[in-house]
Scaffold this motif. Sequence first.
Motif, short mmCIF file in Angstrom:
data_model
loop_
_atom_site.label_atom_id
_atom_site.label_comp_id
_atom_site.label_asym_id
_atom_site.label_seq_id
_atom_site.Cartn_x
_atom_site.Cartn_y
_atom_site.Cartn_z
N ARG A 80 -10.90 35.50 3.33
CA ARG A 80 -10.77 34.04 2.92
C ARG A 80 -9.77 33.87 1.77
O ARG A 80 -9.36 32.68 1.41
CB ARG A 80 -11.94 33.43 2.13
CG ARG A 80 -13.35 33.66 3.00
CD ARG A 80 -14.57 32.95 2.39
NE ARG A 80 -15.72 32.90 3.31
CZ ARG A 80 -16.89 32.20 2.82
NH1 ARG A 80 -16.81 31.42 1.79
NH2 ARG A 80 -17.74 32.21 3.85
N GLY A 81 -8.93 35.09 1.80
CA GLY A 81 -7.76 35.06 0.61
C GLY A 81 -8.38 34.78 -0.76
O GLY A 81 -7.45 34.35 -1.50
N ARG A 82 -9.59 35.05 -1.13
CA ARG A 82 -10.13 34.76 -2.39
C ARG A 82 -9.86 36.17 -3.13
O ARG A 82 -10.54 37.33 -3.08
CB ARG A 82 -11.38 34.22 -2.29
CG ARG A 82 -12.12 34.21 -3.88
CD ARG A 82 -11.58 33.13 -4.48
NE ARG A 82 -12.30 32.84 -5.81
CZ ARG A 82 -11.91 33.42 -6.97
NH1 ARG A 82 -10.54 33.65 -6.80
NH2 ARG A 82 -12.33 33.34 -8.03
N LYS A 83 -9.06 36.29 -4.26
CA LYS A 83 -8.83 37.46 -4.99
C LYS A 83 -9.70 37.21 -6.28
O LYS A 83 -9.36 36.49 -6.94
CB LYS A 83 -7.29 37.59 -5.24
CG LYS A 83 -7.04 38.98 -5.84
CD LYS A 83 -5.39 39.19 -5.99
CE LYS A 83 -5.22 40.35 -6.63
NZ LYS A 83 -6.11 41.15 -7.31
N VAL A 84 -10.57 38.05 -6.36
CA VAL A 84 -11.48 37.99 -7.59
C VAL A 84 -11.76 39.66 -7.83
O VAL A 84 -12.31 40.50 -6.93
CB VAL A 84 -12.78 37.08 -7.48
CG1 VAL A 84 -13.51 37.69 -6.12
CG2 VAL A 84 -13.59 37.03 -8.77
N PRO A 85 -11.63 39.99 -9.19
CA PRO A 85 -11.92 41.44 -9.59
C PRO A 85 -13.48 41.70 -9.37
O PRO A 85 -14.43 40.97 -9.57
CB PRO A 85 -11.68 41.21 -11.21
CG PRO A 85 -10.87 40.25 -11.35
CD PRO A 85 -11.03 39.20 -10.44
N ILE A 86 -13.67 42.79 -8.51
CA ILE A 86 -15.27 42.97 -8.31
C ILE A 86 -15.59 44.50 -8.70
O ILE A 86 -14.85 45.47 -8.63
CB ILE A 86 -15.46 43.10 -6.60
CG1 ILE A 86 -14.99 42.06 -6.17
CG2 ILE A 86 -16.78 43.76 -6.36
CD1 ILE A 86 -15.21 41.89 -4.43
N ILE A 87 -16.57 44.34 -9.51
CA ILE A 87 -17.14 45.71 -10.22
C ILE A 87 -18.39 45.87 -9.28
O ILE A 87 -19.38 45.18 -9.48
CB ILE A 87 -17.45 45.71 -11.55
CG1 ILE A 87 -16.32 45.05 -12.43
CG2 ILE A 87 -18.21 46.76 -12.31
CD1 ILE A 87 -16.17 44.72 -13.78
N PHE A 88 -18.49 47.02 -8.69
CA PHE A 88 -19.85 47.34 -7.96
C PHE A 88 -20.71 48.09 -8.95
O PHE A 88 -20.37 48.87 -9.73
CB PHE A 88 -19.26 48.32 -6.79
CG PHE A 88 -18.71 47.55 -5.56
CD1 PHE A 88 -19.43 46.89 -4.64
CD2 PHE A 88 -17.24 47.82 -5.13
CE1 PHE A 88 -19.00 46.30 -3.59
CE2 PHE A 88 -16.95 46.96 -4.20
CZ PHE A 88 -17.62 46.22 -3.42
#
Length: 130
Positions: A80-88
């Motif tokens: 979707r072109g959504r760049k959000v930092p992800i912490i698993f």
Amino acid sequence: MNSGHEQPSERALVVVVDDDESVRESLPDLLKEFGFSVRAFASAKEFLESDCNGRTKCLLLDLAMNGMSGFDLQLELKARGRKVPIIFITGQKDDALRLRAFQQGAAGFLLKPFSDTDLLTTLNTAMGAS
């Protein structure tokens, strides 16, 4: 004089997506103590259908969930072109999963149970890098 905690003028929205109810209840309380605005969702689908998607500054995402997994959500956000930092966050001690998470662009990876200090350090690093 305030309560001793300096609050940012605009509190960053951190979203927790985890199908474990105990995590959805305890983690937001801790994040609020750190000064973040918080929303929690029981599934990736709930998060995608929410109004938080575009405002999220960091996503704390369980790897293993019913329905759409953490990796699936990571790929969907990318599509979707959504760049959000992800912490698993996961209870699975598996180096291959950790490696895959970082190869796919994760900003952090925490093994449950993790310390308050590790969480805050990882959040600050992830949001500083975004």
